[in-house]
Design a protein around this motif. Structure first.
Motif, mmCIF file in Angstrom:
data_model
loop_
_atom_site.group_PDB
_atom_site.id
_atom_site.type_symbol
_atom_site.label_atom_id
_atom_site.label_comp_id
_atom_site.label_asym_id
_atom_site.label_seq_id
_atom_site.Cartn_x
_atom_site.Cartn_y
_atom_site.Cartn_z
ATOM 1 N N GLY A 61 1.172 -3.134 4.862
ATOM 2 C CA GLY A 61 1.999 -1.949 5.022
ATOM 3 C C GLY A 61 3.156 -2.186 5.965
ATOM 4 O O GLY A 61 4.273 -2.513 5.565
ATOM 5 N N ARG A 62 2.870 -2.073 7.256
ATOM 6 C CA ARG A 62 3.955 -2.133 8.228
ATOM 7 C C ARG A 62 4.664 -3.482 8.233
ATOM 8 O O ARG A 62 5.880 -3.549 8.466
ATOM 9 C CB ARG A 62 3.412 -1.766 9.609
ATOM 10 N N ALA B 278 1.543 8.550 -1.203
ATOM 11 C CA ALA B 278 0.761 9.743 -1.536
ATOM 12 C C ALA B 278 1.688 10.791 -2.152
ATOM 13 O O ALA B 278 2.643 11.240 -1.518
ATOM 14 C CB ALA B 278 0.097 10.296 -0.278
ATOM 15 N N VAL C 103 -6.784 -4.068 3.631
ATOM 16 C CA VAL C 103 -5.564 -3.529 4.242
ATOM 17 C C VAL C 103 -5.808 -3.314 5.730
ATOM 18 O O VAL C 103 -6.944 -3.089 6.152
ATOM 19 C CB VAL C 103 -5.150 -2.201 3.544
ATOM 20 N N GLY C 104 -4.746 -3.385 6.505
ATOM 21 C CA GLY C 104 -4.845 -3.089 7.935
ATOM 22 C C GLY C 104 -4.525 -4.293 8.784
ATOM 23 O O GLY C 104 -5.321 -5.226 8.879
ATOM 24 N N LEU C 105 -3.327 -4.295 9.359
ATOM 25 C CA LEU C 105 -2.877 -5.378 10.245
ATOM 26 C C LEU C 105 -3.098 -6.769 9.645
ATOM 27 O O LEU C 105 -3.635 -7.649 10.305
ATOM 28 C CB LEU C 105 -3.500 -5.239 11.636
ATOM 29 N N PRO D 209 0.844 -1.204 0.000
ATOM 30 C CA PRO D 209 0.000 0.000 0.000
ATOM 31 C C PRO D 209 0.873 1.246 0.000
ATOM 32 O O PRO D 209 2.050 1.193 0.370
ATOM 33 C CB PRO D 209 -0.772 -0.122 1.323
ATOM 34 N N PRO D 210 0.292 2.376 -0.383
ATOM 35 C CA PRO D 210 1.068 3.619 -0.353
ATOM 36 C C PRO D 210 1.487 3.958 1.069
ATOM 37 O O PRO D 210 0.678 3.868 1.997
ATOM 38 C CB PRO D 210 0.075 4.662 -0.888
ATOM 39 N N MET D 211 2.759 4.313 1.232
ATOM 40 C CA MET D 211 3.255 4.712 2.560
ATOM 41 C C MET D 211 4.220 5.880 2.416
ATOM 42 O O MET D 211 5.335 5.722 1.897
ATOM 43 C CB MET D 211 3.947 3.528 3.248
ATOM 44 N N CYS D 212 3.791 7.048 2.911
ATOM 45 C CA CYS D 212 4.624 8.253 2.856
ATOM 46 C C CYS D 212 5.974 7.988 3.501
ATOM 47 O O CYS D 212 6.040 7.432 4.605
ATOM 48 C CB CYS D 212 3.974 9.383 3.654
ATOM 49 N N HIS E 187 -8.550 8.836 4.355
ATOM 50 C CA HIS E 187 -7.696 9.342 5.449
ATOM 51 C C HIS E 187 -7.792 10.835 5.725
ATOM 52 O O HIS E 187 -6.844 11.448 6.218
ATOM 53 C CB HIS E 187 -6.220 8.945 5.198
ATOM 54 N N GLN F 19 0.025 6.605 -5.919
ATOM 55 C CA GLN F 19 -1.164 7.207 -5.316
ATOM 56 C C GLN F 19 -1.097 8.715 -5.518
ATOM 57 O O GLN F 19 -0.223 9.387 -4.963
ATOM 58 C CB GLN F 19 -1.237 6.880 -3.820
ATOM 59 N N HIS G 118 -6.242 9.060 -4.211
ATOM 60 C CA HIS G 118 -6.375 9.025 -2.744
ATOM 61 C C HIS G 118 -7.687 9.687 -2.324
ATOM 62 O O HIS G 118 -7.813 10.912 -2.319
ATOM 63 C CB HIS G 118 -5.197 9.761 -2.108
ATOM 64 N N ARG H 163 -8.653 4.743 -3.354
ATOM 65 C CA ARG H 163 -8.618 4.363 -1.934
ATOM 66 C C ARG H 163 -9.679 5.165 -1.208
ATOM 67 O O ARG H 163 -9.744 6.394 -1.340
ATOM 68 C CB ARG H 163 -7.236 4.611 -1.335
HETATM 69 C C1 LIG Z 1 4.752 4.989 7.360
HETATM 70 C C2 LIG Z 1 3.355 4.972 6.821
HETATM 71 C C3 LIG Z 1 2.988 5.864 5.820
HETATM 72 C C4 LIG Z 1 1.701 5.816 5.261
HETATM 73 N N1 LIG Z 1 1.387 6.631 4.207
HETATM 74 C C5 LIG Z 1 0.220 6.451 3.534
HETATM 75 C C6 LIG Z 1 -0.015 7.101 2.294
HETATM 76 O O1 LIG Z 1 0.850 7.771 1.734
HETATM 77 N N2 LIG Z 1 -1.234 6.918 1.709
HETATM 78 C C7 LIG Z 1 -2.190 6.109 2.249
HETATM 79 O O2 LIG Z 1 -3.270 5.975 1.683
HETATM 80 N N3 LIG Z 1 -1.966 5.439 3.399
HETATM 81 C C8 LIG Z 1 -0.777 5.571 4.034
HETATM 82 N N4 LIG Z 1 -0.512 4.815 5.147
HETATM 83 C C9 LIG Z 1 -1.468 3.777 5.559
HETATM 84 C C10 LIG Z 1 -1.079 2.429 4.953
HETATM 85 O O3 LIG Z 1 -1.180 2.444 3.527
HETATM 86 C C11 LIG Z 1 -1.964 1.289 5.494
HETATM 87 O O4 LIG Z 1 -3.285 1.503 5.053
HETATM 88 C C12 LIG Z 1 -1.924 1.215 7.008
HETATM 89 O O5 LIG Z 1 -0.585 1.259 7.487
HETATM 90 C C13 LIG Z 1 -2.603 -0.063 7.534
HETATM 91 O O6 LIG Z 1 -1.969 -1.202 7.023
HETATM 92 P P1 LIG Z 1 -0.873 -2.031 7.890
HETATM 93 O O7 LIG Z 1 -1.512 -2.383 9.198
HETATM 94 O O8 LIG Z 1 -0.593 -3.251 7.044
HETATM 95 O O9 LIG Z 1 0.329 -1.162 8.071
HETATM 96 C C14 LIG Z 1 0.755 4.874 5.743
HETATM 97 C C15 LIG Z 1 1.128 4.014 6.784
HETATM 98 C C16 LIG Z 1 2.405 4.025 7.299
HETATM 99 C C17 LIG Z 1 2.780 3.034 8.367
#
Ligand SMILES: Cc1cc2nc3c(=O)[nH]c(=O)nc-3n(C[C@H](O)[C@H](O)[C@H](O)COP(=O)(O)O)c2cc1C
Length: 363
Positions: A329-330, A60, A305-307, A23-26, A187, A102, A184, A237
């Motif tokens: 993600g994480r 993002a 998505v999510g944990l 997933p997208p992660m800043c 959030h 994204q 996007h 998203r």
């Molecule tokens: C470091 C970090 C940066 C993130 N940046 C974005 C982002 O740019 N765009 C977005 O839609 N979600 C972002 N998220 C949310 C993740 O895409 C994901 O939905 C969220 O971490 C839950 O999934 P996980 O439990 O597998 O980490 C970010 C999450 C993390 C941890």
């Protein structure tokens, strides 16, 4: 034994090798504050491709300078930014993975200090004042997000310009070689701010009814689709619920997704929350039921998505028809080789997934 996790998925002209997606992660790693990708981004995104992920969705990325969350975000409002992303796209492709981006406008959650702030200052997710290099933010209404600066209510011309900025960025994404675009809409950023009654108090054709609140998102989707043509998948998203009384509900998200189906969107990446502080029942797979409901009620392919933490958990989400892809993600930050580990754990034999030089580690 075959597994859905490693079953390729086809969206329009794109076939992705498996359903373990990033997933997208800043990263807040643009130290020069110019929106241009750096070596960090090459190594970061490249490692997921080498590690066997199916598709990687780049963080993002601001469609305008004011559309960034912070001044360390990626941007795609100029050609230099496009040209810095192209080698990352090429490397990811060389490893057999697909890559999307994204496209985002942060709305009233822009002009923040980068999430983790400057080390030791604890300023993360607070407003960066204009005198520190911040900017005036844009939103449906002049209603601030929890504790941050009050945004300016967008005028019709701002909305036209925003749609145009998404289109221009999508063009650059296609030209850089990206395989898909994700809008996007989650959030608590601009498009979610329009969808949610908590942040949208407009009385014009962009506020009030759900149809009006969804108008900007659908305009962006239509304009981006026209620009990128029919072959490229377009994802959105969404935050399926605000988790708050008076906020956006799952039922509304299901209706919005029905419209997205009619507006040529190929998959909805189902997240939640982020537009106002709320009590979210966080736990393993906590957002999967939202993806499942959206998929069951609309027929739209979904991403969960999510944990999502374990190979068997991920496989079970697909096997029970709750989603079409899983995004981790994480867990992928902890282990960018998660897909290779999952293949080992599930006894999935696919020598092509493993980089040649790593084969001796996977016997
Ligand atoms: C470091 C970090 C940066 C993130 N940046 C974005 C982002 O740019 N765009 C977005 O839609 N979600 C972002 N998220 C949310 C993740 O895409 C994901 O939905 C969220 O971490 C839950 O999934 P996980 O439990 O597998 O980490 C970010 C999450 C993390 C941890």
């Amino acid at each position: 034994m075959s597994h859905l996790l490693f079953d390729p998925i086809t969206l329009r002209d794109l076939t992705v090798r498996n359903r373990i997606w990033v997933p997208p992660m800043c990263q807040y790693a643009v130290e020069a504050h110019d929106g241009i990708a750096t070596d960090w981004h090459m190594v970061h995104y490249g490692s997921f491709a080498r590690g066997g992920a199916g598709a990687i969705i780049v963080e993002a990325t601001g469609v305008t300078p004011e559309g960034r969350i912070s001044d360390k975000d990626l941007g795609l409002w100029n050609d230099e930014q496009r040209d810095a992303l192209a080698p990352i796209v090429d490397f990811v492709h060389s490893q057999g993975a697909a890559i999307g981006i994204q496209l985002a406008h942060a709305g009233r959650k822009g002009s923040f200090w980068p999430e983790w702030g400057e080390w030791g200052t604890g300023r993360g997710h607070t407003t960066m004042a204009i005198e520190d290099g911040g900017w005036e933010t844009l939103a449906p209404s002049a209603v601030p997000f929890d504790g941050v600066a009050t945004p300016r209510a967008a005028e019709e011309a701002d909305l036209d310009a925003t749609v145009g900025a998404f289109v221009a960025s999508a063009r650059r994404a296609a030209d850089a070689g990206f395989d898909l675009v994700e809008i996007h809409g989650a959030h608590g950023y601009l498009l979610h701010e329009f969808l949610s009654p908590l942040s949208n108090q407009r009385t014009d054709s962009y506020g009030g009814s759900l149809e009006n609140r969804a108008r900007l998102l659908l305009r962006v989707v239509d304009a981006v689709r026209t620009e990128i043509g029919d072959s490229m998948p377009l994802l959105v998203r969404l935050s399926a619920t605000d988790w708050l009384e008076g906020g956006l509900t799952l039922e509304e998200t299901i209706q919005v997704t029905r419209w997205l189906t009619e507006h040529s969107v190929d998959l909805v990446d189902v997240s939640s929350g982020g537009n106002a502080p709320a009590e979210i029942p966080v736990g393993p797979g906590y957002q999967v039921p939202l993806a499942a409901a959206v998929r069951a009620e609309t027929g739209m392919p979904t991403g969960a998505v999510g944990l999502i933490l374990e190979p068997a958990q991920a496989e079970q989400i697909l096997l029970t028809g709750q989603a079409d892809v899983v995004l981790l993600g994480r867990e992928l930050l902890r282990d960018p080789n998660f897909a290779l580990r999952a293949a080992d754990a599930l006894h999935h034999e696919d020598p092509d997934l493993i980089p040649m030089a790593y084969h001796r580690a996977h016997r």
